[in-house]
Design a protein around this motif. Structure first.
Motif, PDB file in Angstrom:
ATOM      1  N   TRP A   1      -1.595   1.254   8.897  1.00 24.33           N
ATOM      2  CA  TRP A   1      -2.633   0.589   9.678  1.00 24.33           C
ATOM      3  C   TRP A   1      -2.480  -0.931   9.567  1.00 24.33           C
ATOM      4  O   TRP A   1      -2.524  -1.643  10.565  1.00 24.33           O
ATOM      5  CB  TRP A   1      -4.013   1.031   9.193  1.00 24.33           C
ATOM      6  N   ILE A   2      -2.286  -1.431   8.357  1.00 24.19           N
ATOM      7  CA  ILE A   2      -2.125  -2.872   8.133  1.00 24.19           C
ATOM      8  C   ILE A   2      -0.882  -3.384   8.856  1.00 24.19           C
ATOM      9  O   ILE A   2      -0.915  -4.430   9.504  1.00 24.19           O
ATOM     10  CB  ILE A   2      -2.056  -3.184   6.622  1.00 24.19           C
ATOM     11  N   ILE A   3       0.207  -2.641   8.756  1.00 25.85           N
ATOM     12  CA  ILE A   3       1.439  -3.046   9.437  1.00 25.85           C
ATOM     13  C   ILE A   3       1.221  -3.064  10.950  1.00 25.85           C
ATOM     14  O   ILE A   3       1.624  -4.016  11.639  1.00 25.85           O
ATOM     15  CB  ILE A   3       2.605  -2.105   9.054  1.00 25.85           C
ATOM     16  N   GLY A   4       0.561  -2.037  11.490  1.00 22.60           N
ATOM     17  CA  GLY A   4       0.310  -1.978  12.930  1.00 22.60           C
ATOM     18  C   GLY A   4      -0.560  -3.119  13.427  1.00 22.60           C
ATOM     19  O   GLY A   4      -0.249  -3.759  14.441  1.00 22.60           O
ATOM     20  N   VAL A   5      -1.632  -3.391  12.707  1.00 22.86           N
ATOM     21  CA  VAL A   5      -2.520  -4.491  13.103  1.00 22.86           C
ATOM     22  C   VAL A   5      -1.785  -5.822  13.006  1.00 22.86           C
ATOM     23  O   VAL A   5      -1.943  -6.702  13.868  1.00 22.86           O
ATOM     24  CB  VAL A   5      -3.805  -4.482  12.239  1.00 22.86           C
ATOM     25  N   SER A   6      -0.953  -5.980  11.982  1.00 26.48           N
ATOM     26  CA  SER A   6      -0.181  -7.218  11.837  1.00 26.48           C
ATOM     27  C   SER A   6       0.792  -7.402  12.995  1.00 26.48           C
ATOM     28  O   SER A   6       0.944  -8.516  13.519  1.00 26.48           O
ATOM     29  CB  SER A   6       0.590  -7.209  10.517  1.00 26.48           C
ATOM     30  N   ILE A   7       1.446  -6.333  13.390  1.00 32.22           N
ATOM     31  CA  ILE A   7       2.386  -6.411  14.519  1.00 32.22           C
ATOM     32  C   ILE A   7       1.637  -6.754  15.810  1.00 32.22           C
ATOM     33  O   ILE A   7       2.081  -7.604  16.591  1.00 32.22           O
ATOM     34  CB  ILE A   7       3.191  -5.105  14.660  1.00 32.22           C
ATOM     35  N   LEU A   8       0.487  -6.094  16.026  1.00 34.11           N
ATOM     36  CA  LEU A   8      -0.304  -6.400  17.220  1.00 34.11           C
ATOM     37  C   LEU A   8      -0.756  -7.858  17.240  1.00 34.11           C
ATOM     38  O   LEU A   8      -0.724  -8.517  18.282  1.00 34.11           O
ATOM     39  CB  LEU A   8      -1.514  -5.475  17.309  1.00 34.11           C
TER      40      LEU A   8
ATOM     41  N   ASP B   1     -11.115  12.202  -0.919  1.00 31.01           N
ATOM     42  CA  ASP B   1     -11.375  13.585  -1.334  1.00 31.01           C
ATOM     43  C   ASP B   1     -10.819  14.590  -0.330  1.00 31.01           C
ATOM     44  O   ASP B   1     -10.351  15.663  -0.717  1.00 31.01           O
ATOM     45  CB  ASP B   1     -12.879  13.821  -1.495  1.00 31.01           C
ATOM     46  N   ILE B   2     -10.880  14.247   0.946  1.00 27.85           N
ATOM     47  CA  ILE B   2     -10.468  15.194   1.988  1.00 27.85           C
ATOM     48  C   ILE B   2      -8.949  15.237   2.149  1.00 27.85           C
ATOM     49  O   ILE B   2      -8.343  16.319   2.165  1.00 27.85           O
ATOM     50  CB  ILE B   2     -11.144  14.846   3.334  1.00 27.85           C
ATOM     51  N   ILE B   3      -8.310  14.077   2.276  1.00 22.49           N
ATOM     52  CA  ILE B   3      -6.875  14.058   2.577  1.00 22.49           C
ATOM     53  C   ILE B   3      -6.012  13.630   1.395  1.00 22.49           C
ATOM     54  O   ILE B   3      -4.793  13.690   1.474  1.00 22.49           O
ATOM     55  CB  ILE B   3      -6.559  13.154   3.795  1.00 22.49           C
ATOM     56  N   GLY B   4      -6.616  13.151   0.329  1.00 20.53           N
ATOM     57  CA  GLY B   4      -5.858  12.708  -0.844  1.00 20.53           C
ATOM     58  C   GLY B   4      -5.696  11.203  -0.859  1.00 20.53           C
ATOM     59  O   GLY B   4      -5.556  10.564   0.186  1.00 20.53           O
ATOM     60  N   VAL B   5      -5.729  10.667  -2.056  1.00 19.52           N
ATOM     61  CA  VAL B   5      -5.674   9.211  -2.217  1.00 19.52           C
ATOM     62  C   VAL B   5      -4.316   8.654  -1.796  1.00 19.52           C
ATOM     63  O   VAL B   5      -4.240   7.619  -1.126  1.00 19.52           O
ATOM     64  CB  VAL B   5      -6.017   8.825  -3.678  1.00 19.52           C
ATOM     65  N   SER B   6      -3.233   9.324  -2.167  1.00 15.73           N
ATOM     66  CA  SER B   6      -1.901   8.842  -1.787  1.00 15.73           C
ATOM     67  C   SER B   6      -1.742   8.801  -0.272  1.00 15.73           C
ATOM     68  O   SER B   6      -1.220   7.821   0.276  1.00 15.73           O
ATOM     69  CB  SER B   6      -0.813   9.723  -2.397  1.00 15.73           C
ATOM     70  N   THR B   7      -2.192   9.836   0.388  1.00 11.37           N
ATOM     71  CA  THR B   7      -2.124   9.872   1.855  1.00 11.37           C
ATOM     72  C   THR B   7      -2.955   8.748   2.455  1.00 11.37           C
ATOM     73  O   THR B   7      -2.540   8.103   3.427  1.00 11.37           O
ATOM     74  CB  THR B   7      -2.621  11.230   2.379  1.00 11.37           C
ATOM     75  N   LEU B   8      -4.105   8.489   1.859  1.00 15.47           N
ATOM     76  CA  LEU B   8      -4.967   7.416   2.340  1.00 15.47           C
ATOM     77  C   LEU B   8      -4.285   6.054   2.196  1.00 15.47           C
ATOM     78  O   LEU B   8      -4.373   5.211   3.088  1.00 15.47           O
ATOM     79  CB  LEU B   8      -6.298   7.438   1.582  1.00 15.47           C
ATOM     80  N   PHE B   9      -3.575   5.845   1.087  1.00  9.15           N
ATOM     81  CA  PHE B   9      -2.841   4.594   0.900  1.00  9.15           C
ATOM     82  C   PHE B   9      -1.732   4.446   1.935  1.00  9.15           C
ATOM     83  O   PHE B   9      -1.488   3.353   2.449  1.00  9.15           O
ATOM     84  CB  PHE B   9      -2.260   4.509  -0.518  1.00  9.15           C
ATOM     85  N   VAL B  10      -1.049   5.543   2.250  1.00 10.71           N
ATOM     86  CA  VAL B  10       0.016   5.488   3.271  1.00 10.71           C
ATOM     87  C   VAL B  10      -0.581   5.154   4.629  1.00 10.71           C
ATOM     88  O   VAL B  10      -0.068   4.284   5.357  1.00 10.71           O
ATOM     89  CB  VAL B  10       0.804   6.821   3.312  1.00 10.71           C
ATOM     90  N   ILE B  11      -1.668   5.826   4.987  1.00 11.79           N
ATOM     91  CA  ILE B  11      -2.320   5.557   6.275  1.00 11.79           C
ATOM     92  C   ILE B  11      -2.783   4.102   6.336  1.00 11.79           C
ATOM     93  O   ILE B  11      -2.579   3.413   7.349  1.00 11.79           O
ATOM     94  CB  ILE B  11      -3.500   6.531   6.503  1.00 11.79           C
TER      95      ILE B  11
ATOM     96  N   ASN C   1       0.837  -1.212   0.000  1.00 17.41           N
ATOM     97  CA  ASN C   1       0.000   0.000   0.000  1.00 17.41           C
ATOM     98  C   ASN C   1       0.864   1.251   0.000  1.00 17.41           C
ATOM     99  O   ASN C   1       0.592   2.201  -0.736  1.00 17.41           O
ATOM    100  CB  ASN C   1      -0.915   0.021   1.227  1.00 17.41           C
ATOM    101  N   ILE C   2       1.886   1.256   0.837  1.00 14.45           N
ATOM    102  CA  ILE C   2       2.766   2.418   0.908  1.00 14.45           C
ATOM    103  C   ILE C   2       3.507   2.597  -0.411  1.00 14.45           C
ATOM    104  O   ILE C   2       3.649   3.713  -0.920  1.00 14.45           O
ATOM    105  CB  ILE C   2       3.738   2.283   2.101  1.00 14.45           C
ATOM    106  N   GLY C   3       3.957   1.490  -0.998  1.00 14.17           N
ATOM    107  CA  GLY C   3       4.624   1.564  -2.299  1.00 14.17           C
ATOM    108  C   GLY C   3       3.711   2.102  -3.381  1.00 14.17           C
ATOM    109  O   GLY C   3       4.129   2.905  -4.219  1.00 14.17           O
TER     110      GLY C   3
END
Length: 108
Positions: free
Chosen positions: A88-95, A74-84, A4-6
């Motif tokens: 999020w996926i990495i954090g949930v995976s670590i947890l 629309d609010i924060i941008g698609v690229s920013t949404l992909f980074v978030i 997602n980040i890539g």
């Protein structure tokens, strides 16, 4: 998560397609693993009901998540949404990985 980040920073169609392919491959492996663990952990008399509920909720939530993602895009941008989403996926995976109840699930 890393895919997602890539994708968020990719400017190449080929790279984006490769990252999407890798992401889909990892999702497939994760879903198969999750279903296998559920088959082992859920008692047979409840399995059909739980799989039905999980499947129904998964399909029902698709329009809601699509709406939320569109608004956030629309609010924060698609690229920013992909980074978030990637973090999020990495954090949930670590947890999930550090949770001993999940990591050491008894499947006997």
């Amino acid at each position: 998560g890393l895919c997602n980040i890539g994708i968020a920073f990719s400017t190449s169609i080929l790279l984006t397609m490769l990252l999407l392919f890798a992401q889909t491959l990892f999702i497939t492996v994760s879903v198969v693993s999750l279903n296998a663990i559920q088959m082992l952990l859920i008692p047979e008399e409840y399995r059909g009901r739980l799989f039905g509920i999980i499947g129904s909720l998964s399909v029902i939530i698709i329009p809601l998540t699509t709406l939320i993602a569109g608004l956030l895009g629309d609010i924060i941008g698609v690229s920013t949404l992909f980074v978030i989403a990637g973090f999020w996926i990495i954090g949930v995976s670590i947890l999930a990985f550090i949770n001993p109840h999940i990591r050491n699930a008894n499947v006997n």
